[in-house]
Design a protein around this motif. Sequence first.
Motif, PDB file in Angstrom:
ATOM      1  N   HIS A  18      30.605  38.469 -47.207  1.00 16.45           N
ATOM      2  CA  HIS A  18      30.785  38.875 -45.804  1.00 16.45           C
ATOM      3  C   HIS A  18      29.507  38.560 -45.041  1.00 16.45           C
ATOM      4  CE1 HIS A  18      32.044  41.391 -42.410  1.00 16.45           C
ATOM      5  NE2 HIS A  18      30.829  41.882 -42.418  1.00 16.45           N
ATOM      6  N   ILE A  19      29.677  37.994 -43.866  1.00 18.60           N
ATOM      7  CA  ILE A  19      28.557  37.790 -42.938  1.00 18.60           C
ATOM      8  C   ILE A  19      29.069  38.126 -41.540  1.00 18.60           C
ATOM      9  CG2 ILE A  19      26.890  36.200 -41.919  1.00 18.60           C
ATOM     10  CD1 ILE A  19      27.246  34.401 -44.357  1.00 18.60           C
ATOM     11  N   ALA A  20      28.392  39.024 -40.865  1.00 22.51           N
ATOM     12  CA  ALA A  20      28.692  39.329 -39.465  1.00 22.51           C
ATOM     13  C   ALA A  20      27.403  39.145 -38.674  1.00 22.51           C
ATOM     14  CB  ALA A  20      29.218  40.748 -39.318  1.00 22.51           C
ATOM     15  N   LEU A  21      27.509  38.470 -37.542  1.00 26.12           N
ATOM     16  CA  LEU A  21      26.331  38.191 -36.712  1.00 26.12           C
ATOM     17  C   LEU A  21      26.565  38.633 -35.281  1.00 26.12           C
ATOM     18  CD1 LEU A  21      25.622  34.613 -37.996  1.00 26.12           C
ATOM     19  CD2 LEU A  21      24.089  36.541 -38.233  1.00 26.12           C
ATOM     20  N   GLU A  22      25.513  39.156 -34.683  1.00 29.09           N
ATOM     21  CA  GLU A  22      25.491  39.458 -33.255  1.00 29.09           C
ATOM     22  C   GLU A  22      24.170  38.927 -32.727  1.00 29.09           C
ATOM     23  OE1 GLU A  22      26.003  43.605 -32.403  1.00 29.09           O
ATOM     24  OE2 GLU A  22      27.362  43.851 -34.102  1.00 29.09           O
ATOM     25  N   GLY A  23      24.181  38.396 -31.528  1.00 31.24           N
ATOM     26  CA  GLY A  23      22.926  37.925 -30.970  1.00 31.24           C
ATOM     27  C   GLY A  23      23.108  37.119 -29.707  1.00 31.24           C
ATOM     28  N   ASP A  24      21.977  36.625 -29.222  1.00 32.54           N
ATOM     29  CA  ASP A  24      21.967  35.909 -27.949  1.00 32.54           C
ATOM     30  C   ASP A  24      21.559  34.442 -28.089  1.00 32.54           C
ATOM     31  OD1 ASP A  24      19.243  35.953 -28.438  1.00 32.54           O
ATOM     32  OD2 ASP A  24      18.759  37.300 -26.776  1.00 32.54           O
ATOM     33  N   GLY A  25      21.543  33.938 -29.313  1.00 31.92           N
ATOM     34  CA  GLY A  25      21.145  32.557 -29.519  1.00 31.92           C
ATOM     35  C   GLY A  25      19.750  32.404 -30.094  1.00 31.92           C
ATOM     36  N   ARG A  26      18.916  33.397 -29.906  1.00 24.23           N
ATOM     37  CA  ARG A  26      17.559  33.391 -30.482  1.00 24.23           C
ATOM     38  C   ARG A  26      17.271  34.661 -31.258  1.00 24.23           C
ATOM     39  NH1 ARG A  26      13.005  32.622 -26.757  1.00 24.23           N
ATOM     40  NH2 ARG A  26      11.936  32.442 -28.725  1.00 24.23           N
ATOM     41  N   HIS A  27      17.798  35.771 -30.793  1.00 20.31           N
ATOM     42  CA  HIS A  27      17.582  37.068 -31.438  1.00 20.31           C
ATOM     43  C   HIS A  27      18.892  37.482 -32.090  1.00 20.31           C
ATOM     44  CE1 HIS A  27      14.743  36.847 -28.058  1.00 20.31           C
ATOM     45  NE2 HIS A  27      13.904  37.395 -28.927  1.00 20.31           N
ATOM     46  N   TRP A  28      18.849  37.716 -33.401  1.00 15.30           N
ATOM     47  CA  TRP A  28      20.062  37.960 -34.161  1.00 15.30           C
ATOM     48  C   TRP A  28      19.974  39.227 -34.989  1.00 15.30           C
ATOM     49  CZ3 TRP A  28      24.081  34.996 -33.027  1.00 15.30           C
ATOM     50  CH2 TRP A  28      23.841  33.748 -32.450  1.00 15.30           C
ATOM     51  N   GLY A  54      15.374  27.673 -43.837  1.00 12.03           N
ATOM     52  CA  GLY A  54      14.367  26.619 -43.874  1.00 12.03           C
ATOM     53  C   GLY A  54      13.272  26.894 -42.859  1.00 12.03           C
ATOM     54  N   ASN A  55      12.924  25.892 -42.070  1.00 13.34           N
ATOM     55  CA  ASN A  55      11.834  26.041 -41.096  1.00 13.34           C
ATOM     56  C   ASN A  55      12.324  26.478 -39.718  1.00 13.34           C
ATOM     57  OD1 ASN A  55      13.074  23.719 -40.208  1.00 13.34           O
ATOM     58  ND2 ASN A  55      11.182  22.558 -39.981  1.00 13.34           N
ATOM     59  N   ARG A  56      13.569  26.884 -39.605  1.00 15.04           N
ATOM     60  CA  ARG A  56      14.110  27.247 -38.284  1.00 15.04           C
ATOM     61  C   ARG A  56      13.435  28.473 -37.671  1.00 15.04           C
ATOM     62  NH1 ARG A  56      17.800  24.685 -41.170  1.00 15.04           N
ATOM     63  NH2 ARG A  56      19.048  23.100 -40.149  1.00 15.04           N
ATOM     64  N   MET A  57      12.884  29.350 -38.493  1.00 13.96           N
ATOM     65  CA  MET A  57      12.125  30.486 -37.957  1.00 13.96           C
ATOM     66  C   MET A  57      10.772  29.990 -37.436  1.00 13.96           C
ATOM     67  SD  MET A  57      13.948  33.347 -38.325  1.00 13.96           S
ATOM     68  CE  MET A  57      12.821  34.712 -38.310  1.00 13.96           C
ATOM     69  N   ALA A  58      10.140  29.104 -38.180  1.00 14.01           N
ATOM     70  CA  ALA A  58       8.816  28.592 -37.789  1.00 14.01           C
ATOM     71  C   ALA A  58       8.898  27.755 -36.516  1.00 14.01           C
ATOM     72  CB  ALA A  58       8.205  27.772 -38.920  1.00 14.01           C
ATOM     73  N   THR A  59       9.999  27.038 -36.325  1.00 14.80           N
ATOM     74  CA  THR A  59      10.143  26.190 -35.141  1.00 14.80           C
ATOM     75  C   THR A  59      10.736  26.948 -33.962  1.00 14.80           C
ATOM     76  OG1 THR A  59      12.341  25.426 -35.786  1.00 14.80           O
ATOM     77  CG2 THR A  59      10.444  24.117 -36.547  1.00 14.80           C
ATOM     78  N   ASP A  60      10.991  28.242 -34.148  1.00 16.53           N
ATOM     79  CA  ASP A  60      11.503  29.121 -33.091  1.00 16.53           C
ATOM     80  C   ASP A  60      12.959  28.824 -32.725  1.00 16.53           C
ATOM     81  OD1 ASP A  60      10.755  31.442 -31.705  1.00 16.53           O
ATOM     82  OD2 ASP A  60      10.590  30.320 -29.835  1.00 16.53           O
ATOM     83  N   GLU A  61      13.658  28.047 -33.548  1.00 18.17           N
ATOM     84  CA  GLU A  61      15.084  27.831 -33.324  1.00 18.17           C
ATOM     85  C   GLU A  61      15.833  29.156 -33.491  1.00 18.17           C
ATOM     86  OE1 GLU A  61      18.549  24.769 -34.868  1.00 18.17           O
ATOM     87  OE2 GLU A  61      16.498  24.528 -35.584  1.00 18.17           O
ATOM     88  N   VAL A  62      15.367  29.939 -34.456  1.00 21.36           N
ATOM     89  CA  VAL A  62      15.808  31.323 -34.617  1.00 21.36           C
ATOM     90  C   VAL A  62      14.559  32.160 -34.425  1.00 21.36           C
ATOM     91  CG1 VAL A  62      16.805  33.041 -36.168  1.00 21.36           C
ATOM     92  CG2 VAL A  62      17.609  30.668 -36.269  1.00 21.36           C
ATOM     93  N   HIS A  63      14.478  32.836 -33.300  1.00 22.48           N
ATOM     94  CA  HIS A  63      13.251  33.571 -32.974  1.00 22.48           C
ATOM     95  C   HIS A  63      13.133  34.851 -33.798  1.00 22.48           C
ATOM     96  CE1 HIS A  63       9.876  34.959 -30.597  1.00 22.48           C
ATOM     97  NE2 HIS A  63      10.494  36.109 -30.435  1.00 22.48           N
ATOM     98  N   ALA A  64      14.235  35.574 -33.949  1.00 22.98           N
ATOM     99  CA  ALA A  64      14.200  36.845 -34.668  1.00 22.98           C
ATOM    100  C   ALA A  64      15.528  37.063 -35.387  1.00 22.98           C
ATOM    101  CB  ALA A  64      13.939  37.991 -33.702  1.00 22.98           C
ATOM    102  N   LEU A  65      15.433  37.571 -36.607  1.00 25.65           N
ATOM    103  CA  LEU A  65      16.624  37.891 -37.384  1.00 25.65           C
ATOM    104  C   LEU A  65      16.381  39.217 -38.080  1.00 25.65           C
ATOM    105  CD1 LEU A  65      19.393  37.183 -38.624  1.00 25.65           C
ATOM    106  CD2 LEU A  65      18.137  36.020 -40.458  1.00 25.65           C
ATOM    107  N   SER A  66      17.077  40.230 -37.625  1.00 21.27           N
ATOM    108  CA  SER A  66      17.048  41.499 -38.349  1.00 21.27           C
ATOM    109  C   SER A  66      18.356  41.574 -39.125  1.00 21.27           C
ATOM    110  CB  SER A  66      16.877  42.684 -37.403  1.00 21.27           C
ATOM    111  OG  SER A  66      17.925  42.739 -36.473  1.00 21.27           O
ATOM    112  N   MET A  67      18.331  42.290 -40.227  1.00 21.45           N
ATOM    113  CA  MET A  67      19.518  42.259 -41.072  1.00 21.45           C
ATOM    114  C   MET A  67      19.671  43.529 -41.883  1.00 21.45           C
ATOM    115  SD  MET A  67      18.152  39.559 -43.927  1.00 21.45           S
ATOM    116  CE  MET A  67      16.896  38.732 -42.944  1.00 21.45           C
ATOM    117  N   LYS A  68      20.920  43.765 -42.245  1.00 17.79           N
ATOM    118  CA  LYS A  68      21.273  44.754 -43.251  1.00 17.79           C
ATOM    119  C   LYS A  68      21.902  43.958 -44.373  1.00 17.79           C
ATOM    120  CE  LYS A  68      21.849  48.847 -40.475  1.00 17.79           C
ATOM    121  NZ  LYS A  68      22.671  50.007 -40.181  1.00 17.79           N
TER     122      LYS A  68
END
Length: 80
Positions: A18-28, A54-68
Amino acid sequence: MTADQLKDLIAAGLPCEHIALEGDGRHWFATIVSAQFEGQRLLGRQRLVYATLGNRMATDEVHALSMKTYTPAEWTAAQA
């Protein structure tokens, strides 16, 4: 990045039930259920998920990802 793209990245690198995501394109915020989390502490689980990006966090493609993160048994118990 869209939710579908992020979901596909995570699923490609980590077998998930199961994967559920919520976000605005950068903050997830993600809820992820995987048997790979068995025996892993929180930090280990997060590292497994971050490795799929991969490097998507370092390149700011994904700025923030919080998770359970849950094992399948933990997820079943949480849904009860």
